[in-house]
Write an enzyme that holds these catalytic residues in place. Structure first.
Site, PDB file in Angstrom:
ATOM      1  CG  HIS A  56      41.277  42.061  39.624  1.00  0.00           C
ATOM      2  ND1 HIS A  56      42.307  42.806  40.141  1.00  0.00           N
ATOM      3  CD2 HIS A  56      40.301  42.088  40.570  1.00  0.00           C
ATOM      4  CE1 HIS A  56      41.978  43.253  41.340  1.00  0.00           C
ATOM      5  NE2 HIS A  56      40.758  42.831  41.625  1.00  0.00           N
ATOM      6  CG  ASP A  86      44.996  43.909  38.293  1.00  0.00           C
ATOM      7  OD1 ASP A  86      44.102  43.657  37.449  1.00  0.00           O
ATOM      8  OD2 ASP A  86      44.806  43.849  39.522  1.00  0.00           O
ATOM      9  N   GLY A 166      36.075  44.637  46.856  1.00  0.00           N
ATOM     10  CA  GLY A 166      35.329  45.810  46.388  1.00  0.00           C
ATOM     11  C   GLY A 166      36.184  47.062  46.356  1.00  0.00           C
ATOM     12  CG  ASN A 167      38.571  48.896  49.568  1.00  0.00           C
ATOM     13  OD1 ASN A 167      38.379  48.285  50.604  1.00  0.00           O
ATOM     14  ND2 ASN A 167      38.302  50.181  49.445  1.00  0.00           N
ATOM     15  CB  SER A 168      39.838  45.617  43.356  1.00  0.00           C
ATOM     16  OG  SER A 168      40.361  44.594  44.158  1.00  0.00           O
TER      17      SER A 168
END
Length: 202
Positions: A56, A86, A166-168
């Site tokens: 994503h 993901d 933003g940590n994704s």
């Protein structure tokens, strides 16, 4: 401190330009925008550095760049994606790292997520809010948790380490400095606190 010192160089900031279509009073309006995320260097060969992130993070990207220190911008391209988990892999040329002044490329060490225990201390590292790499701490809260995100079912690790936008795609690491998960989401509720989710490393 030793864990963060070990893992920080393996985590990259990801910045991208994105495009899409928004619905406005029945009209489909194309738009351009920007976004940020995180990734983890997991492999290299003679030409490229390979980074794992979330699907994503890069699925709508028209242009991707990565940064190790936050001051350079290294172009990257998508190698492949697995939307069902993901997960995505992007790559950047070693020559571009060197041109940007990054000569020491550190590959992350991955651990065995099947050996995790509830209560085990972990650290989340990533590009929180697109403001550069930072670290948050917590523990393993639940193993083998099933969550639904936009109709996608994922089996994840739940952690009390705060996972912010933003940590994704960033790293969830144990105190041996091993990546045991890829941070992917947090509970989207005003009543929830310290409920972050990571895709198990295995």
């Amino acid at each position: 401190v030793e864990v963060i010192d070990k893992v920080f160089p393996s985590v990259v900031n990801i910045n991208m330009n994105v495009s899409g279509t928004a619905s406005y009073y029945g009209f489909q309006i194309p738009y351009q925008g920007s976004g940020s995320g995180s990734g983890v260097i997991f492999s290299t060969d003679d030409e490229y550095v390979y980074v794992v992130t979330n699907n994503h993070v890069v699925s709508a990207a028209t242009e991707i760049s990565i940064s190790v220190t936050g001051s350079e911008s290294i172009p990257a391209t998508v190698v492949g994606t697995d939307a069902s988990n993901d997960i995505a892999v992007i790559k950047a040329a070693i020559a571009d790292f060197q041109e940007a002044g990054i000569n020491d490329i550190v590959v992350a060490e991955f651990g065995d997520s099947d050996n995790l225990k509830v209560g085990e201390s972990v650290i989340a590292i990533g590009n929180a809010l697109g403001e550069g790499k930072s670290a948050t701490g917590g523990m393993i809260s639940i193993l083998n948790k099933h969550i639904e995100i936009d109709g996608l079912g994922l089996e994840v690790i739940q952690t009390s380490s705060p996972i912010n936008e933003g940590n994704s795609g960033g790293a969830l690491v144990n105190y041996a400095g091993e990546v045991i998960g890829i941070n992917t989401a947090k509970a989207n509720s005003s009543t929830a606190e310290a409920m972050g989710y990571a895709i198990p490393s295995n």
